[in-house]
Write a protein that holds these residues in place. Structure first.
Motif, PDB file in Angstrom:
ATOM      1  N   TYR A 112      35.651  55.634  37.066  1.00  0.00           N
ATOM      2  CA  TYR A 112      35.931  54.499  37.943  1.00  0.00           C
ATOM      3  C   TYR A 112      35.736  54.890  39.398  1.00  0.00           C
ATOM      4  O   TYR A 112      35.160  54.135  40.194  1.00  0.00           O
ATOM      5  CB  TYR A 112      37.369  53.997  37.738  1.00  0.00           C
ATOM      6  N   ARG A 133      41.740  52.707  48.174  1.00  0.00           N
ATOM      7  CA  ARG A 133      42.357  51.376  48.207  1.00  0.00           C
ATOM      8  C   ARG A 133      41.801  50.500  47.081  1.00  0.00           C
ATOM      9  O   ARG A 133      42.543  49.820  46.374  1.00  0.00           O
ATOM     10  CB  ARG A 133      42.065  50.735  49.565  1.00  0.00           C
ATOM     11  N   LEU A 134      40.486  50.562  46.888  1.00  0.00           N
ATOM     12  CA  LEU A 134      39.863  49.730  45.853  1.00  0.00           C
ATOM     13  C   LEU A 134      40.328  50.152  44.464  1.00  0.00           C
ATOM     14  O   LEU A 134      40.627  49.310  43.612  1.00  0.00           O
ATOM     15  CB  LEU A 134      38.346  49.837  45.942  1.00  0.00           C
ATOM     16  N   ILE A 135      40.414  51.449  44.240  1.00  0.00           N
ATOM     17  CA  ILE A 135      40.863  51.933  42.930  1.00  0.00           C
ATOM     18  C   ILE A 135      42.317  51.529  42.707  1.00  0.00           C
ATOM     19  O   ILE A 135      42.681  51.055  41.618  1.00  0.00           O
ATOM     20  CB  ILE A 135      40.700  53.462  42.843  1.00  0.00           C
ATOM     21  N   GLY A 137      43.862  49.019  43.923  1.00  0.00           N
ATOM     22  CA  GLY A 137      43.900  47.584  43.664  1.00  0.00           C
ATOM     23  C   GLY A 137      43.596  47.277  42.210  1.00  0.00           C
ATOM     24  O   GLY A 137      44.280  46.470  41.561  1.00  0.00           O
ATOM     25  N   GLN A 138      42.588  47.955  41.680  1.00  0.00           N
ATOM     26  CA  GLN A 138      42.212  47.683  40.280  1.00  0.00           C
ATOM     27  C   GLN A 138      43.244  48.229  39.313  1.00  0.00           C
ATOM     28  O   GLN A 138      43.559  47.606  38.305  1.00  0.00           O
ATOM     29  CB  GLN A 138      40.826  48.277  39.988  1.00  0.00           C
ATOM     30  N   ASP A 139      43.786  49.409  39.650  1.00  0.00           N
ATOM     31  CA  ASP A 139      44.834  49.969  38.789  1.00  0.00           C
ATOM     32  C   ASP A 139      46.036  49.032  38.730  1.00  0.00           C
ATOM     33  O   ASP A 139      46.650  48.837  37.683  1.00  0.00           O
ATOM     34  CB  ASP A 139      45.266  51.344  39.301  1.00  0.00           C
ATOM     35  N   LEU A 141      46.003  45.837  39.048  1.00  0.00           N
ATOM     36  CA  LEU A 141      45.662  44.708  38.178  1.00  0.00           C
ATOM     37  C   LEU A 141      45.898  45.066  36.713  1.00  0.00           C
ATOM     38  O   LEU A 141      46.429  44.277  35.942  1.00  0.00           O
ATOM     39  CB  LEU A 141      44.192  44.352  38.355  1.00  0.00           C
ATOM     40  N   VAL A 142      45.486  46.299  36.347  1.00  0.00           N
ATOM     41  CA  VAL A 142      45.661  46.746  34.962  1.00  0.00           C
ATOM     42  C   VAL A 142      47.151  46.823  34.639  1.00  0.00           C
ATOM     43  O   VAL A 142      47.590  46.382  33.572  1.00  0.00           O
ATOM     44  CB  VAL A 142      44.975  48.109  34.752  1.00  0.00           C
TER      45      VAL A 142
ATOM     46  N   PHE B  82      41.271  41.588  32.959  1.00  0.00           N
ATOM     47  CA  PHE B  82      40.616  42.613  33.764  1.00  0.00           C
ATOM     48  C   PHE B  82      40.590  43.977  33.076  1.00  0.00           C
ATOM     49  O   PHE B  82      39.544  44.647  33.073  1.00  0.00           O
ATOM     50  CB  PHE B  82      41.295  42.711  35.136  1.00  0.00           C
ATOM     51  N   PRO B  83      41.704  44.442  32.475  1.00  0.00           N
ATOM     52  CA  PRO B  83      41.664  45.783  31.867  1.00  0.00           C
ATOM     53  C   PRO B  83      40.583  45.890  30.791  1.00  0.00           C
ATOM     54  O   PRO B  83      39.862  46.888  30.733  1.00  0.00           O
ATOM     55  CB  PRO B  83      43.056  45.936  31.248  1.00  0.00           C
ATOM     56  N   ARG B  86      37.201  45.998  32.421  1.00  0.00           N
ATOM     57  CA  ARG B  86      36.962  47.248  33.134  1.00  0.00           C
ATOM     58  C   ARG B  86      36.461  48.324  32.169  1.00  0.00           C
ATOM     59  O   ARG B  86      35.443  48.981  32.402  1.00  0.00           O
ATOM     60  CB  ARG B  86      38.267  47.697  33.796  1.00  0.00           C
ATOM     61  N   TYR B 120      37.391  41.707  42.006  1.00  0.00           N
ATOM     62  CA  TYR B 120      37.259  42.991  41.298  1.00  0.00           C
ATOM     63  C   TYR B 120      36.339  42.836  40.080  1.00  0.00           C
ATOM     64  O   TYR B 120      35.571  43.728  39.746  1.00  0.00           O
ATOM     65  CB  TYR B 120      38.625  43.522  40.869  1.00  0.00           C
TER      66      TYR B 120
END
Lengths: 161, 877
Positions: A112, A133-135, A137-139, A141-142, B82-83, B86, B120
């Motif tokens: 990632y 910051r982008l990572i 943000g995605q983490d 979300l998960v 999203f997960p 991804r 995202y």
């Protein structure tokens, strides 16, 4: 352009492979074998570039891991060394003094981060802070998705009791 | 929920794999996991889909097949969360590549995700598209990506920019759509967008000249200003690398300026100041700074001339070259190669340093330096530089010797000021690294030697001495043996002494020793042994006193396992014993080899191997073919497949010589058939214009056969006496039979040298019902390919329907059959069908053979009737 990125351990184990040029699966295995043979055999004081099949492999060793990137003959080798270092620093910042084990157990995270750094074989972002910051943000979300799933399954579990 | 139902967690699987002590254990664990994952896939288990895929990716990295997981990626990408997406996209990029058909199925999901409200998810889709999209997908999704170049979030814009690079590389036609949005990116402040935007513009210029013009006019100023801002910007922690703000942006801007400045004086002019500033002000104590300087030097070298800047650039390279860091020295060598075309004089100044780099312990640096030295050499410095390189050859690593030898040979050939120097240097190389010298280089050397009559004596003595010192170098041995065979008398009598030489005493028997050692050594290869055998034959005439001894050595080869040596030793022996009167004429010195022919052939890039046939297939003035060497290799080619040929039956023996793979039965069944096949082969050989030497060697065989038609099993003795010489002695009959054969082939006699472009057509097959003609075509630039046009004619009175021609070739050949012009053959030769065959011979020079089958149906017969004809063809190309 970067054709592929390889992370190889000193024992020749592959820790990460990322292909930006089309190499068929069979060819990939061969490429990995050839490159690890070339790179692992080189002594510590030598330069970090190996010419290979008309291309160049730029590699850098961090502890027990070799980070290799394959570029065109005319590309800037010194810059690629910086890109490798940039990636390692980003990994370091994410994992907190990264070690090989982190990359083994969280290999997907390493991918990632690489995907935020490189795209289509070109550098995407020069700021480590932005990548982090982008990572993050995605983490996040998960994580929320996971919590939601948990709470739903809890509700279902309670309801079915 | 049963924790065991879905197998282990990812972390546990990795742990289990890592705990394996042997590869077999690891395979067992992986097999078990894969089985569980397959089962889960079959059950369409949603919950653990992404965990399964993560596991598969790990397994994939270990090198196990994971194709069964590809569809799972697509399912995950299509799901809403999203997960899932991804991990799905990650799997897509890892497990698939652009060549897989499955990829097309994802186009629709990608399109939806590119339009998703969550940025995202848009980012994920762009990332996947940029890394693996195929040309079709690029075409389908380009409008989406183009739109995303103006997306509000800069992180999407930068991804879209890089994605566009992939798209225009796959489909260059789309480039013009991207020019304007790309130009807009250059005005941004966000570094990520700027970096990717500059990169996109650079790549656009590569595929579209229109883009180049546009950016040159509209953007040069902006870019110069941006570079100025970045170069002068104060400390910025976010982008700082070793005290420099964003070296990545620096480098990309410099690279783009290079593209714009190349070939345009105005654009070059406008960037002079900033280039000078970057070249002088950038700190060079860290790698990042050096990377910028390196890029800057390349830009200065590439844009339109500005003397002052070039001096600056060359000075930077000089500093690089003196650096202790190997990386910096490597890039300096790399850049000096480009600088040579700009300012050769300045590069020459660093010659000594560069020469030191050839001797570096680092293979990459050595290789670069050697390339550079090669470019640096000219008439004035060739002698000292070659001396340095040859001296280094002695101590260099084994793996480097090949490259080094090739370069030295090339330098010596290209720049040699005089022949004696050329010969001296080549002998040094041969003695030092003869095993790395290519055959054509040896051949070139022999041509040069043969063209320097005043140096023959000197060369043969030097070679004799070199042979004594280093007889393990194959190429040296070959050249030495050849020269001793030719000029052996000069060796012994010290003819043509030069002032620089020390006189040596070599007896005739010493010279014979050289050939004997060579022929008896186990490590000598076949060509070397064959050359030694010829040398012996030649020496037998030059040294009458050693004649007996030479005969003994030659006779010993009668028992050689290699048919070729066996055959030649029998023939040579018979020359020595029975034909003393013509021997001296037969083995006289080779005529001077024509340098122009040779260099012309090399220029035509025909691979010349050091084969005696090329050396010997030259006619001497009296028209007698120098047969001593010529048949050797040609026949070697014919027989190399069945080298240890037992020769109990002479019928087989003959077959082997001719390369005719007849079954023994047919050889014995009737003399006429054997003879016919023999002549067929001869026809093939002749018609293809092989050197006359070869025909003279096969003639006697045919001849002896046609004479012995009643007893097909000709005795071995009969064959060995019918050597080319005896054949010529009794040639009247043979000649007439050859002429008859030739008559049937059309007017053109075989060309004396190989590869004549015109080949007469050949009747490949003829029976009462069918005739097949072959016409040959060969492009001179590509000698490996033979194009054969086959013409089929129906000689019977029935129409053939469904005519099919099939051919099969051995593995070293590649056969391509074009469709036939038709499948019906009208009766009584009233029409033909043609078909083109393209044969690629991977071992050029080796005999081409093929087996052919033809089927057809007689149209009138009620039951479909299949005829099948078998024949085999051989020819040499």
């Amino acid at each position: 352009m970067i054709h592929f990125v390889l992370l190889i351990s000193r024992q020749g184990k592959v820790r990460l492979t990322k292909w930006y040029s089309a190499y068929p699966q069979k060819e990939r295995t061969k490429v990995i074998r050839e490159i690890s043979g070339e790179v692992l055999a080189r002594g510590p004081k030598l330069c970090n570039f190996v010419e290979w099949r008309g291309l160049k492999v730029v590699y850098r060793r961090y502890a027990s891991l070799y980070f290799c990137m394959c570029i065109n003959q005319g590309d800037n080798e010194l810059e690629v060394l910086e890109i490798i270092h940039h990636y390692v620093e980003t990994l370091d910042r994410y994992f907190g003094s990264v070690c090989e084990l982190d990359l083994i157990f969280n290999f997907h995270k390493a991918y990632y981060i690489l995907d935020e750094l490189l795209l289509a074989g070109e550098l995407q972002e020069s700021s480590k802070k932005t990548v982090a910051r982008l990572i993050a943000g995605q983490d996040a979300l998960v994580e929320t998705a996971k919590e939601e799933a948990n709470s739903i399954s809890n509700i279902i579990a309670q309801a079915s009791k | 929920m049963n924790p065991f139902s879905s197998g282990t967690r990812l972390r546990d699987m990795i742990r289990a794999i890592r705990a394996c002590k042997t590869a077999a254990e690891e395979r067992a664990v992986v097999r078990k996991e894969c089985a569980a994952i397959r089962a889960s896939i079959n059950e369409n288990d949603q919950e653990y889909r992404h965990r399964n895929l993560a596991k598969l990716m790990f397994i994939h990295m270990l090198g196990y097949p994971t194709h069964f997981g590809q569809m799972e990626c697509l399912k995950l990408i299509a799901s809403a969360g999203f997960p899932e997406k991804r991990i799905g996209y990650l799997g897509l990029m890892l497990l698939l590549d652009e060549r897989q058909e499955v990829l097309m199925l994802v186009t629709n999901s990608l399109k939806q995700d590119l339009n998703h409200t969550n940025q995202y998810i848009v980012g994920l889709a762009l990332c996947a598209l940029g890394n693996i999209c195929s040309a079709e997908m690029a075409r389908d999704l380009a409008p989406e990506v183009e739109r995303l170049l103006q997306f509000r979030d800069p992180n999407i814009r930068k991804k879209a920019a890089l994605c566009s690079i992939r798209i225009i590389k796959k489909v260059p036609d789309l480039a013009e759509n991207f020019i304007n949005p790309a130009a807009a990116l250059l005005k941004e402040k966000h570094h990520g967008v700027l970096i990717t935007g500059v990169q996109l513009c650079t790549d656009l210029c590569k595929v579209s000249s229109e883009a180049l013009e546009h950016f040159r006019k509209k953007c040069t100023e902006v870019l110069v200003k941006t570079l100025k801002d970045v170069a002068n910007s104060p400390y910025a922690p976010e982008y700082d690398v070793g005290g420099i703000t964003d070296p990545f942006l620096h480098i990309r801007l410099l690279r783009f300026l290079r593209v714009l400045g190349q070939g345009d004086a105005d654009a070059s002019d406008s960037m002079n100041d900033i280039l000078a500033q970057v070249a002088t002000k950038t700190e060079s104590n860290k790698n990042a700074g050096n990377a910028i300087l390196y890029e800057c030097v390349e830009t200065i070298m590439s844009i339109e001339d500005n003397g002052g800047l070039r001096v600056l650039a060359i000075n930077i390279l000089g500093r690089f070259l003196a650096n202790r860091d190997n990386n910096i020295r490597y890039v300096a060598l790399n850049m000096l190669m480009k600088a040579i075309s700009v300012d050769a004089q300045a590069v020459q100044r660093h010659r000594a340093t560069i020469l030191e780099c050839v001797k570096d312990s680092d293979a990459s640096i050595r290789k670069r330096a050697l390339e550079l030295v090669y470019l640096l050499i000219n008439e004035s410095n060739v002698k000292p530089l070659t001396k340095e390189l040859i001296d280094y050859l002695e101590v260099s690593d084994q793996e480097f010797k090949g490259d080094l030898t090739a370069k030295i040979c090339s330098i010596v050939e290209k720049f040699s000021p005089e022949k004696i120097w050329y010969i001296d240097q080549m002998l040094k190389v041969l003695s030092e690294a003869g095993n790395f010298v290519k055959d054509e280089v040896c051949h070139a050397l022999i041509v040069v030697i043969s063209n320097a009559p005043d140096l023959h004596g000197y060369t043969v003595r030097a070679l004799y001495k070199a042979f004594q010192a280093s007889s393990e170098q194959e190429s040296l041995v070959r050249v030495a043996v050849w020269c001793i065979g030719e000029y052996g008398d000069m060796l012994v009598k010290n003819v043509g002494m030069l002032d620089v030489e020390d006189p040596i005493t070599v007896t005739e028997s010493d010279a014979v020793d050289v050939a004997e050692i060579t022929i008896k050594r186990h490590t000598s290869d076949l060509t070397t042994k064959a050359m030694a055998l010829i040398a012996l034959l030649k020496l037998s005439s030059r040294f009458p006193s050693c004649s007996e001894r030479i005969r003994d050595i030659i006779v010993q080869q009668k028992g050689s396992l290699v048919l070729e040596l066996q055959q030649r030793s029998l023939e040579f022996n018979s020359i020595l014993e029975k034909h003393r009167n013509i021997r001296s004429a037969l083995v006289e010195r080779m005529p001077v080899l024509d340098e122009a022919t040779f260099s012309g052939r090399r220029a035509g890039s025909v691979p010349t191997t050091l084969s005696p046939s090329t050396m010997a297939s030259v006619k001497v003035p009296n028209g007698v073919v120098k047969s001593a060497a010529a048949p050797l290799v040609d026949l070697l080619d014919l027989t190399s497949d069945d080298a240890p040929a037992p020769s109990s039956s002479s019928g087989d023996f003959l077959n082997d010589i001719l390369g005719v793979d007849l079954s023994p039965a047919s050889a014995h069944s009737g003399a006429s058939q054997a003879a016919k096949n023999g002549t067929d082969v001869l026809m093939d050989i002749l018609s293809l214009g092989t050197p006359p030497a070869q025909s003279s060697s096969s003639t006697p065989d045919i001849f002896s056969l046609s004479q012995n038609q009643k007893s097909p099993v000709a005795s071995l003795d009969g064959l060995s006496t019918s050597s080319p010489v005896s054949a010529r002695a009794a040639s009247s009959q043979a000649a007439s039979s050859i002429i008859d054969l030739l008559d049937g082939l059309g007017p053109s006699p075989p060309a004396p040298e190989n590869n004549g472009p015109a080949y007469p057509s050949v009747v490949a097959f003829e029976s009462s019902s069918l005739r097949v003609m072959f016409d040959f075509l060969k492009s001179p630039g590509n000698p490996q390919i033979t194009v054969i046009k086959a013409t089929f004619t129906n000689l019977s009175s029935n129409v053939y329907a469904d005519f099919v021609f099939q051919a099969a070739v051995p593995k070293f050949l590649q056969l391509h059959l074009d469709p036939a012009s038709g499948n019906t053959l009208p009766a009584n030769s009233s029409g033909t069908v043609t078909q083109t065959l393209r044969v690629t011979n991977s071992q050029h020079g080796k005999l081409i053979r093929s087996m052919v089958k033809m089927f057809w149906r007689k149209a009138k017969s009620t039951t479909s009737h299949v005829n099948c004809e078998d024949d085999r063809f051989f020819w040499k190309d």
